[in-house]
Design a protein around this motif. Sequence first.
Motif, PDB file in Angstrom:
ATOM      1  N   HIS A  59       4.287  47.165   5.282  1.00 59.54           N
ATOM      2  CA  HIS A  59       5.345  47.625   4.383  1.00 59.54           C
ATOM      3  C   HIS A  59       5.306  46.857   3.058  1.00 59.54           C
ATOM      4  O   HIS A  59       5.323  47.458   1.973  1.00 59.54           O
ATOM      5  N   GLU A  60       5.233  45.532   3.131  1.00 56.07           N
ATOM      6  CA  GLU A  60       5.198  44.718   1.913  1.00 56.07           C
ATOM      7  C   GLU A  60       3.868  44.872   1.177  1.00 56.07           C
ATOM      8  O   GLU A  60       3.830  44.834  -0.057  1.00 56.07           O
ATOM      9  N   HIS A  61       2.791  45.040   1.921  1.00 58.53           N
ATOM     10  CA  HIS A  61       1.481  45.260   1.298  1.00 58.53           C
ATOM     11  C   HIS A  61       1.495  46.535   0.461  1.00 58.53           C
ATOM     12  O   HIS A  61       0.963  46.580  -0.658  1.00 58.53           O
ATOM     13  N   ALA A  62       2.100  47.591   1.014  1.00 58.23           N
ATOM     14  CA  ALA A  62       2.193  48.854   0.280  1.00 58.23           C
ATOM     15  C   ALA A  62       3.052  48.696  -0.971  1.00 58.23           C
ATOM     16  O   ALA A  62       2.705  49.212  -2.050  1.00 58.23           O
ATOM     17  N   ARG A  63       4.161  47.991  -0.855  1.00 55.17           N
ATOM     18  CA  ARG A  63       5.013  47.747  -2.026  1.00 55.17           C
ATOM     19  C   ARG A  63       4.249  46.973  -3.106  1.00 55.17           C
ATOM     20  O   ARG A  63       4.375  47.267  -4.302  1.00 55.17           O
ATOM     21  N   LEU A  64       3.474  45.986  -2.687  1.00 57.13           N
ATOM     22  CA  LEU A  64       2.706  45.184  -3.640  1.00 57.13           C
ATOM     23  C   LEU A  64       1.750  46.054  -4.443  1.00 57.13           C
ATOM     24  O   LEU A  64       1.676  45.937  -5.679  1.00 57.13           O
ATOM     25  N   PHE A  65       1.032  46.944  -3.784  1.00 55.50           N
ATOM     26  CA  PHE A  65       0.086  47.793  -4.497  1.00 55.50           C
ATOM     27  C   PHE A  65       0.778  48.881  -5.301  1.00 55.50           C
ATOM     28  O   PHE A  65       0.280  49.296  -6.348  1.00 55.50           O
ATOM     29  N   LEU A  66       1.908  49.346  -4.830  1.00 55.70           N
ATOM     30  CA  LEU A  66       2.657  50.339  -5.603  1.00 55.70           C
ATOM     31  C   LEU A  66       3.086  49.756  -6.940  1.00 55.70           C
ATOM     32  O   LEU A  66       2.937  50.395  -8.002  1.00 55.70           O
ATOM     33  N   ILE A  67       3.582  48.519  -6.938  1.00 54.73           N
ATOM     34  CA  ILE A  67       4.041  47.869  -8.168  1.00 54.73           C
ATOM     35  C   ILE A  67       2.851  47.492  -9.052  1.00 54.73           C
ATOM     36  O   ILE A  67       2.864  47.722 -10.271  1.00 54.73           O
ATOM     37  N   THR A  68       1.819  46.921  -8.450  1.00 55.85           N
ATOM     38  CA  THR A  68       0.655  46.485  -9.230  1.00 55.85           C
ATOM     39  C   THR A  68      -0.038  47.652  -9.904  1.00 55.85           C
ATOM     40  O   THR A  68      -0.436  47.579 -11.068  1.00 55.85           O
ATOM     41  N   ARG A  69      -0.188  48.745  -9.167  1.00 52.20           N
ATOM     42  CA  ARG A  69      -0.846  49.920  -9.753  1.00 52.20           C
ATOM     43  C   ARG A  69      -0.031  50.497 -10.907  1.00 52.20           C
ATOM     44  O   ARG A  69      -0.602  50.935 -11.909  1.00 52.20           O
ATOM     45  N   ALA A  70       1.282  50.468 -10.791  1.00 52.19           N
ATOM     46  CA  ALA A  70       2.135  50.954 -11.875  1.00 52.19           C
ATOM     47  C   ALA A  70       1.974  50.081 -13.118  1.00 52.19           C
ATOM     48  O   ALA A  70       1.889  50.588 -14.251  1.00 52.19           O
ATOM     49  N   ILE A  71       1.909  48.753 -12.925  1.00 48.61           N
ATOM     50  CA  ILE A  71       1.698  47.843 -14.055  1.00 48.61           C
ATOM     51  C   ILE A  71       0.338  48.089 -14.685  1.00 48.61           C
ATOM     52  O   ILE A  71       0.197  48.169 -15.915  1.00 48.61           O
ATOM     53  N   TYR A  72      -0.678  48.207 -13.852  1.00 49.41           N
ATOM     54  CA  TYR A  72      -2.043  48.438 -14.334  1.00 49.41           C
ATOM     55  C   TYR A  72      -2.118  49.714 -15.172  1.00 49.41           C
ATOM     56  O   TYR A  72      -2.707  49.733 -16.250  1.00 49.41           O
ATOM     57  N   SER A  73      -1.502  50.793 -14.658  1.00 51.27           N
ATOM     58  CA  SER A  73      -1.555  52.069 -15.371  1.00 51.27           C
ATOM     59  C   SER A  73      -0.771  52.019 -16.674  1.00 51.27           C
ATOM     60  O   SER A  73      -1.193  52.577 -17.693  1.00 51.27           O
ATOM     61  N   THR A  74       0.363  51.336 -16.662  1.00 53.17           N
ATOM     62  CA  THR A  74       1.202  51.262 -17.856  1.00 53.17           C
ATOM     63  C   THR A  74       0.541  50.459 -18.973  1.00 53.17           C
ATOM     64  O   THR A  74       0.562  50.865 -20.137  1.00 53.17           O
ATOM     65  N   VAL A  75      -0.045  49.332 -18.627  1.00 51.86           N
ATOM     66  CA  VAL A  75      -0.561  48.404 -19.640  1.00 51.86           C
ATOM     67  C   VAL A  75      -1.981  48.734 -20.059  1.00 51.86           C
ATOM     68  O   VAL A  75      -2.311  48.668 -21.255  1.00 51.86           O
ATOM     69  N   PHE A  76      -2.829  49.117 -19.116  1.00 49.47           N
ATOM     70  CA  PHE A  76      -4.253  49.201 -19.419  1.00 49.47           C
ATOM     71  C   PHE A  76      -4.818  50.614 -19.499  1.00 49.47           C
ATOM     72  O   PHE A  76      -5.961  50.781 -19.895  1.00 49.47           O
TER      73      PHE A  76
END
Length: 486
Positions: A173-190
């Motif tokens: 559950h926490e692993h999925a949340r981590l990637f959901l947030i990280t991918r959103a940051i990656y897509s927004t910034v880069f």
Amino acid sequence: MRRPSPLVDIVVAMSMQLGVSSGLPFETADGYATVAGQAYYLRCQRLLAYELESPSISTLQCQILCSVYLCCATFHNMADGVCATVVRTAYMLGLHLDPPSTMPPKEREMRRRLGWAVYILDSKLGMKHGRPFLISQSQFSPKLPGHALEIALQAGSSYAPLGDNLTWLSFHHEHARLFLITRAIYSTVFQPQNPYDESITLDEQEALEARATALEDNMKELEEWANSVPDALKTKRTNNTRPFSADTCALNIDPFAPLWLQRQRLLLELMYHNLCTNLYRPFISFGPATASNAIELASSKCASHASTLTNILHQVLSSNFILNGWHEAFQWQWNASMTLLGFVLAYPLAPSAADAKRSIDLSLAVLDQFGESLAVAARAAKVVRQLVANIKLVRAQDTGTMAVFGESINGNLDQCTIDHTRLTTNTGLAIQSSEVGLAENAFGSEEIATASLQATLNMAFDVDQWAIPEMFWPLHTKEFDDYIDT
């Protein structure tokens, strides 16, 4: 004797891969512990061919494990190719949608867990290699996988609960949340709106600074995730500092916790530091322009996370066997080692450069520990030692030579920065480092002036230097059957 089963074959192959890497010296496995069990992998692939037209949940599970097996064997392009098949199969099975309420709870939660496993695999490979994501965020709608005690019991597990309605499924559950947030940051910034718009590439100082500021603002969400992780999934520090913090404090590993829980805690924090390192990494720039405060801060945080990951792995590998032979942990350390080298090259006078240099020495100890059972780790340690020796040699040269050195590399770095930008913004392939590779470790001091330092930094993402494709050539049928029988 047993009935043919591709799922059993790939589980046996992965068990052999981890088992040989965890205990036996790599010489006893013909030098290639990473491809132990390859015959079972090949038979799994042969049996899967009969299921591709009418895939099932078991088919998808096999494909996910095949991609992980290939990634651990350092066949990164092949792993990415299998991941594409995984995503298409998940679409065929409807795992990109939340299961209907009419479905039994046990099956509904299993489908959610599988759907998020596919999402994590796609996100991990996409961000690692700078390639387009295969799953469309707008078309992926399953709820986060449940992890309550009732759900864990339905999943058929006998692991003890962790209290506060937390179970062994809480990690996923926490692993999925981590990637959901990280991918959103990656897509927004880069990820630019138009990847072909040259006005927004990172080689321009203003754009790079704007991205650094935007990343710092978005990283607050990732820090909030780290603070919200349940205490049962955190490894405490010896001086009671905050877990998931980028410092050098030693871990206080609970010796009475179950082994699976100790490993989950460590993997969750290591993945966090690895993802943070990769998000900050584009700001380690070798361009001639003076770095702004935002860029220097981002690069320093990158080095801090890489150093923290190195410290954790060194302590764990030196004191217990929780991560012995863990292939992905080695890849994280390789990434951290090259990142630290890049930081020292780009910012030799930075306040944190001394700490980064100490972490490089520590990373060599970690790679040596992995190298006791992984041949590729031993070669990686050799590459890092050669790079460290050549960096020291260049730094020791006189001022005139250093000026020539600076002029010679600056002409090469403009294009390298553009290439690195495309890598980071998910619009191109990882740079192939022909000057330095794990297969051929020659990197003389006379070459460092003309070699691309940015390409050297990108060696951590190299996709075809570590493995020998001939290892997976199909075996003759009789040889294959004889191998399995023995």
